[in-house]
Design an enzyme around this catalytic site. Sequence first.
Site, PDB file in Angstrom:
ATOM      1  N   GLU A  37       0.801  -1.219   0.000  1.00  0.00           N
ATOM      2  CA  GLU A  37       0.000   0.000   0.000  1.00  0.00           C
ATOM      3  C   GLU A  37       0.836   1.271   0.000  1.00  0.00           C
ATOM      4  O   GLU A  37       0.492   2.249  -0.649  1.00  0.00           O
ATOM      5  CB  GLU A  37      -0.947   0.006   1.206  1.00  0.00           C
ATOM      6  CG  GLU A  37      -2.179   0.891   1.025  1.00  0.00           C
ATOM      7  CD  GLU A  37      -1.929   2.377   1.273  1.00  0.00           C
ATOM      8  OE1 GLU A  37      -2.690   3.206   0.735  1.00  0.00           O
ATOM      9  OE2 GLU A  37      -0.980   2.711   2.008  1.00  0.00           O
ATOM     10  N   HIS A  98      -0.678   0.590   7.118  1.00  0.00           N
ATOM     11  CA  HIS A  98      -1.256   1.432   6.071  1.00  0.00           C
ATOM     12  C   HIS A  98      -0.150   2.356   5.568  1.00  0.00           C
ATOM     13  O   HIS A  98       0.862   1.887   5.055  1.00  0.00           O
ATOM     14  CB  HIS A  98      -2.455   2.195   6.672  1.00  0.00           C
ATOM     15  CG  HIS A  98      -3.445   2.697   5.678  1.00  0.00           C
ATOM     16  ND1 HIS A  98      -4.723   3.079   6.014  1.00  0.00           N
ATOM     17  CD2 HIS A  98      -3.352   2.915   4.349  1.00  0.00           C
ATOM     18  CE1 HIS A  98      -5.374   3.481   4.944  1.00  0.00           C
ATOM     19  NE2 HIS A  98      -4.550   3.405   3.922  1.00  0.00           N
ATOM     20  N   HIS A 117      -3.853  -0.216  11.962  1.00  0.00           N
ATOM     21  CA  HIS A 117      -5.280  -0.309  12.281  1.00  0.00           C
ATOM     22  C   HIS A 117      -5.572  -1.613  13.027  1.00  0.00           C
ATOM     23  O   HIS A 117      -6.237  -2.513  12.500  1.00  0.00           O
ATOM     24  CB  HIS A 117      -6.120  -0.239  11.007  1.00  0.00           C
ATOM     25  CG  HIS A 117      -5.937   1.001  10.205  1.00  0.00           C
ATOM     26  ND1 HIS A 117      -6.327   2.249  10.648  1.00  0.00           N
ATOM     27  CD2 HIS A 117      -5.373   1.205   8.985  1.00  0.00           C
ATOM     28  CE1 HIS A 117      -6.030   3.154   9.734  1.00  0.00           C
ATOM     29  NE2 HIS A 117      -5.448   2.549   8.723  1.00  0.00           N
ATOM     30  N   ASN A 151      -4.838   7.686   7.525  1.00  0.00           N
ATOM     31  CA  ASN A 151      -4.512   7.044   6.256  1.00  0.00           C
ATOM     32  C   ASN A 151      -3.007   7.071   6.006  1.00  0.00           C
ATOM     33  O   ASN A 151      -2.392   6.050   5.751  1.00  0.00           O
ATOM     34  CB  ASN A 151      -5.266   7.733   5.118  1.00  0.00           C
ATOM     35  CG  ASN A 151      -5.084   7.060   3.783  1.00  0.00           C
ATOM     36  OD1 ASN A 151      -3.983   6.975   3.252  1.00  0.00           O
ATOM     37  ND2 ASN A 151      -6.179   6.561   3.218  1.00  0.00           N
ATOM     38  N   ASN A 207      -5.875  11.783   1.789  1.00  0.00           N
ATOM     39  CA  ASN A 207      -5.221  10.486   1.651  1.00  0.00           C
ATOM     40  C   ASN A 207      -3.710  10.661   1.787  1.00  0.00           C
ATOM     41  O   ASN A 207      -3.201  10.894   2.866  1.00  0.00           O
ATOM     42  CB  ASN A 207      -5.633   9.869   0.314  1.00  0.00           C
ATOM     43  CG  ASN A 207      -5.348   8.399   0.218  1.00  0.00           C
ATOM     44  OD1 ASN A 207      -4.192   7.985   0.228  1.00  0.00           O
ATOM     45  ND2 ASN A 207      -6.387   7.577   0.118  1.00  0.00           N
ATOM     46  N   ASP A 252      -3.933   8.632  -4.786  1.00  0.00           N
ATOM     47  CA  ASP A 252      -3.710   7.931  -3.522  1.00  0.00           C
ATOM     48  C   ASP A 252      -2.453   8.483  -2.833  1.00  0.00           C
ATOM     49  O   ASP A 252      -2.397   9.671  -2.520  1.00  0.00           O
ATOM     50  CB  ASP A 252      -3.610   6.424  -3.780  1.00  0.00           C
ATOM     51  CG  ASP A 252      -3.979   5.577  -2.566  1.00  0.00           C
ATOM     52  OD1 ASP A 252      -3.544   5.910  -1.455  1.00  0.00           O
ATOM     53  OD2 ASP A 252      -4.690   4.565  -2.737  1.00  0.00           O
ATOM     54  N   ASN A 253      -1.433   7.683  -2.622  1.00  0.00           N
ATOM     55  CA  ASN A 253      -0.247   8.164  -1.915  1.00  0.00           C
ATOM     56  C   ASN A 253       0.633   9.042  -2.801  1.00  0.00           C
ATOM     57  O   ASN A 253       0.655   8.891  -4.027  1.00  0.00           O
ATOM     58  CB  ASN A 253       0.572   6.970  -1.409  1.00  0.00           C
ATOM     59  CG  ASN A 253      -0.116   6.270  -0.261  1.00  0.00           C
ATOM     60  OD1 ASN A 253      -0.582   6.899   0.677  1.00  0.00           O
ATOM     61  ND2 ASN A 253      -0.215   4.948  -0.339  1.00  0.00           N
TER      62      ASN A 253
END
Length: 338
Positions: A37, A98, A117, A151, A207, A252-253
């Site tokens: 991720e 994450h 998480h 996140n 994010n 996203d990232n």
Amino acid sequence: MLKFLKTRRNRLNAAREIDPVTLPNCQLIKGIERGSEDIDILPNGLAFISSGLKYPGLKSFAPDKPGEIFLMDLNEEKPRAVELRISRGFDLASFNPHGISTYIDKDDTVYLFVVNHPHQKSTVEVFKFVEDDNSLVHLKTIRHDLLISVNDIVAMGPDSFYATNDHYFSDFILMFLEMFLGLTWSNVVYYSPKEVKEVAAGFYSANGINISPDKKYIYVADVLDHKVHVMEKHANWNLTHVKTLQLDTLVDNLSVDPDTGDIWTGCHPNGMKLLYSDPENLPASEVLRIQNILSEKPVVTRVYADDGSVLQGSSVASVHGGKLLIGTVFHRALYCEL
């Protein structure tokens, strides 16, 4: 109701299809089968990869297996992913990593910050990286009422960071309702042992987050608004909005090339496919390179795009020395020579 459904489809880019963009020298990374991720690469070419994320509403290929952190040495001729050993005393069984971020202290100690998480809560785990035996020593677990649904993070010191909350609520049903209604209650929080505060707000779903090489600007991706926000960082750690870059994909990232300042990002061309993950209609992958984001006309290049046949649900892209790593939410990871 129809308006809500249309808005949701627009937020998820439900109608978008992509044309492939291939790179000539790419191969899937052996050993990474259930997500990569986030990726953070040290200046010396050591790359940390978080794997095994289990996130509400998204697919997982191994829902009962704890998450892992992998290491790749991009200086090697044929880099391979090696799982890092984590010190005793840390609850590995509930490890659900994450976003990640590294920080190198004045004494060259490398700290790895990991959004975790456990049991669907949000914590930030701080580790010390011991290169000699490929291990992580767990130093502390950070919890706070403002760290609701974390996140991603970007480390500012050995015990301070900025973090994005991608939702206002932590309960899955309320998170879904928040997205369905299009509430802009997502935010960015600054954390240090002395002070914890909200420093930016009004996002649909904040994010990825990262920092410019000169440390003057913080970049924030709003995945459901298809935007990258540029924020100026002040001496008191507050952030003020500078500009926004609108894109046609779910960002996203964010990774930043320390040499050029270019932003590299893994994106979801069609968020609906990511949510439903239909084997007959796989979630696609897309990598963008953003050059000169502070200028009046930033240059956005589609470096890679795949319909899901090779790589499903790209979430991050990070470069070092002419090499590119592309990670995914729950699928595999790709190593490319540019």
